[in-house]
Design an enzyme around this catalytic site. Structure first.
Site, short mmCIF file in Angstrom:
data_model
loop_
_atom_site.label_atom_id
_atom_site.label_comp_id
_atom_site.label_asym_id
_atom_site.label_seq_id
_atom_site.Cartn_x
_atom_site.Cartn_y
_atom_site.Cartn_z
N GLY A 11 -32.32 -6.50 -0.37
CA GLY A 11 -30.88 -6.34 -0.20
C GLY A 11 -30.24 -7.68 0.16
O GLY A 11 -30.80 -8.45 0.92
N THR A 126 -32.17 -10.33 6.95
CA THR A 126 -31.85 -8.91 6.84
C THR A 126 -30.76 -8.61 7.85
O THR A 126 -30.87 -9.06 9.01
CB THR A 126 -33.04 -7.95 7.07
OG1 THR A 126 -32.52 -6.62 7.25
CG2 THR A 126 -33.87 -8.28 8.29
N ILE A 127 -29.76 -7.87 7.44
CA ILE A 127 -28.72 -7.52 8.42
C ILE A 127 -29.33 -6.66 9.52
O ILE A 127 -28.79 -6.57 10.60
CB ILE A 127 -27.52 -6.79 7.76
CG1 ILE A 127 -27.92 -5.46 7.13
CG2 ILE A 127 -26.81 -7.69 6.78
CD1 ILE A 127 -26.74 -4.57 6.83
N ASP A 128 -30.50 -6.03 9.24
CA ASP A 128 -31.11 -5.13 10.23
C ASP A 128 -31.71 -5.88 11.43
O ASP A 128 -31.98 -5.26 12.46
CB ASP A 128 -32.21 -4.29 9.57
CG ASP A 128 -31.65 -3.32 8.53
OD1 ASP A 128 -30.42 -3.21 8.45
OD2 ASP A 128 -32.45 -2.67 7.82
N MET A 170 -25.52 0.60 9.22
CA MET A 170 -26.86 0.46 8.64
C MET A 170 -27.90 0.20 9.73
O MET A 170 -27.55 -0.09 10.88
CB MET A 170 -26.87 -0.65 7.59
CG MET A 170 -26.23 -0.21 6.28
SD MET A 170 -26.35 -1.48 5.02
CE MET A 170 -25.80 -0.57 3.58
N GLU A 223 -27.98 4.56 10.67
CA GLU A 223 -28.34 5.49 9.57
C GLU A 223 -29.74 6.08 9.72
O GLU A 223 -30.03 7.16 9.21
CB GLU A 223 -28.23 4.77 8.22
CG GLU A 223 -29.22 3.60 8.12
CD GLU A 223 -29.11 2.80 6.85
OE1 GLU A 223 -28.35 3.16 5.94
OE2 GLU A 223 -29.80 1.76 6.76
N ARG A 270 -14.04 12.83 13.14
CA ARG A 270 -13.91 12.15 11.85
C ARG A 270 -15.10 11.20 11.70
O ARG A 270 -15.60 10.67 12.69
CB ARG A 270 -12.62 11.33 11.78
CG ARG A 270 -11.35 12.16 11.73
CD ARG A 270 -11.20 12.88 10.38
NE ARG A 270 -9.92 13.56 10.28
CZ ARG A 270 -9.70 14.80 10.68
NH1 ARG A 270 -10.68 15.51 11.24
NH2 ARG A 270 -8.51 15.36 10.54
N HIS A 276 -21.93 -0.68 2.53
CA HIS A 276 -22.19 -2.06 2.09
C HIS A 276 -21.10 -3.05 2.47
O HIS A 276 -21.28 -4.26 2.26
CB HIS A 276 -22.46 -2.07 0.58
CG HIS A 276 -23.79 -1.47 0.26
ND1 HIS A 276 -23.99 -0.12 0.21
CD2 HIS A 276 -25.00 -2.05 0.03
CE1 HIS A 276 -25.27 0.12 -0.06
NE2 HIS A 276 -25.90 -1.03 -0.16
O1 F6P Z 1 -32.36 -3.62 4.84
C1 F6P Z 1 -31.02 -3.91 4.72
C2 F6P Z 1 -30.24 -2.67 4.34
O2 F6P Z 1 -28.88 -3.01 4.31
C3 F6P Z 1 -30.47 -1.46 5.24
O3 F6P Z 1 -29.76 -1.52 6.44
C4 F6P Z 1 -30.06 -0.34 4.33
O4 F6P Z 1 -30.71 0.86 4.65
C5 F6P Z 1 -30.50 -0.81 2.99
O5 F6P Z 1 -30.59 -2.22 3.04
C6 F6P Z 1 -29.58 -0.40 1.88
O6 F6P Z 1 -30.13 -0.80 0.68
P1 F6P Z 1 -29.40 -0.71 -0.73
O7 F6P Z 1 -28.45 -1.86 -0.81
O8 F6P Z 1 -30.50 -0.83 -1.69
O9 F6P Z 1 -28.66 0.59 -0.79
#
Ligand code: F6P
Length: 345
Positions: A11, A126-128, A170, A223, A270, A276
């Protein structure tokens, strides 16, 4: 003089271009040639490269995404993928590869190095923010910034309508983004995968707030949060589908949490799924500096022929760790962060 390839896999995130620029300039100033590999490992399997000159990387520092494209293609899962990758690397005269990626991309780098003595160095993104071996990854700071701004905006509308606002962010295995943006945005409830608070606690917190005169609540949920009950019962995170490379696409827990809260408290809820948006746009200055420092270090390692390593952050220093260490378990949010969020809620 050698020729090195650089790729971005998995990603995307803001800051990749800053890293590509630093790798290219670092290597070129040592007199090396640099080739950009298209779409992650796919470009090496199929032999799709573009030349990277100093000029080619000019003006990309502030651009989100990646000028090289990205994909989750895993050569180990493709028919003769590894053989083709090795052959292309030799045929195109690539002396080593800098792979900018997250867990999937770096695991492939590690396997190639361990099994085929492949010349590769990794850069963590990774944003994670959950790669082991490093205190930080490219993209996280920008994602937290985006989420915090969204939470700020949701606060003002939540106050006006006496609502519970659930924000899904995410974080498939860990809740770094939820914890950081939740603390920064003053969220009342933060739900993360590594320390999943029971949903009943969240509902009680909402009721307590209303009893003490507060008429709105902000809930941030990662998520990957498994819906958890006080009984200990857990539901696995909501999986939307598998992508073309077999990775599970998560999403939907925000709705589940909101429905639970509405049922238990009677308050209007809500849901906002940031999706993304968290990965798009310009990188923060922090991510640009981080990507530049990690990129230059990778160029230094490649130039010295030090393979099988990943550049990493250790406190305020840039260091390198083995790809093996960088591909172990996910790095969870420390309990102290989660306590911080709860202490001020
Ligand atoms: O690993 C980075 C990430 O943005 C996760 O937080 C997320 O679950 C995943 O990629 C989403 O992936 P994709 O862009 O393939 O939907």
């Amino acid at each position: 003089m050698s020729t090195f390839g650089v790729l971005t896999g998995g990603g995307d995130c803001p800051g990749l271009n800053a890293a590509i620029r630093a790798v290219t300039r670092g290597l070129r100033s040592e007199g090396h040639e640099v080739a950009g590999i298209r779409d992650g490992w796919r470009g090496l399997v199929e032999g799709e490269l573009i030349p990277l000159t100093r000029r080619a990387v000019s003006g990309i520092l502030l651009r989100g995404g990646t000028i090289l494209g990205s994909s989750g293609l895993d050569p180990f899962r493709e028919p003769e993928g590894v053989e083709r990758l090795l052959e292309t690397t030799t045929t195109l005269g690539i002396d080593g590869v800098v792979a900018i990626g997250g867990e999937g991309t770096l695991r492939i780098a590690h396997r190639l190095h361990a099994q085929h003595d492949y010349a590769v160095v990794g850069i963590p993104k990774t944003i994670d923010n959950d790669l082991p071996g490093t205190d930080a990854t490219i993209g996280f700071d920008t994602a937290v910034h985006v989420c915090t701004e969204a939470i700020d905006r949701l606060h003002t509308t939540a106050e006006s309508h006496n609502r519970v606002m659930v924000v899904e962010v995410m974080g498939r295995n860990t809740g770094w983004i939820a914890a950081a943006s939740g603390i920064a945005g003053g969220a009342d409830v933060i739900l993360v995968p590594e320390d999943p608070a029971p949903i009943e606690d969240a509902c009680d917190h909402v009721l307590r707030r209303h009893e003490t005169g507060r008429d709105f609540t902000i809930v941030v949920v990662a998520e990957g949060y498994p819906l958890t009950r006080r009984s200990g019962q857990r539901q696995e995170p909501v999986v939307q589908e598998l992508d073309r490379y077999g990775y599970a696409r998560l999403g939907g827990i925000g709705r589940v949490v909101a429905d639970e809260i509405a049922r238990a408290t009677g308050f209007e809820t809500r849901v906002t799924v940031l999706g993304h948006v968290q990965r798009g746009g310009t990188p923060t200055s922090h991510d640009r500096v981080l990507a530049t420092r990690l990129g230059l270090k990778a160029a230094e390692l490649a130039s010295a022929g030090t393979w099988g390593r990943m550049t990493a952050v250790d406190g305020s220093e840039i260091v390198d760790v083995s790809l093996e260490e960088a591909t172990k378990a996910h790095r969870p949010v420390p309990p102290g962060w989660i306590d911080t969020g709860r202490a001020v809620a």
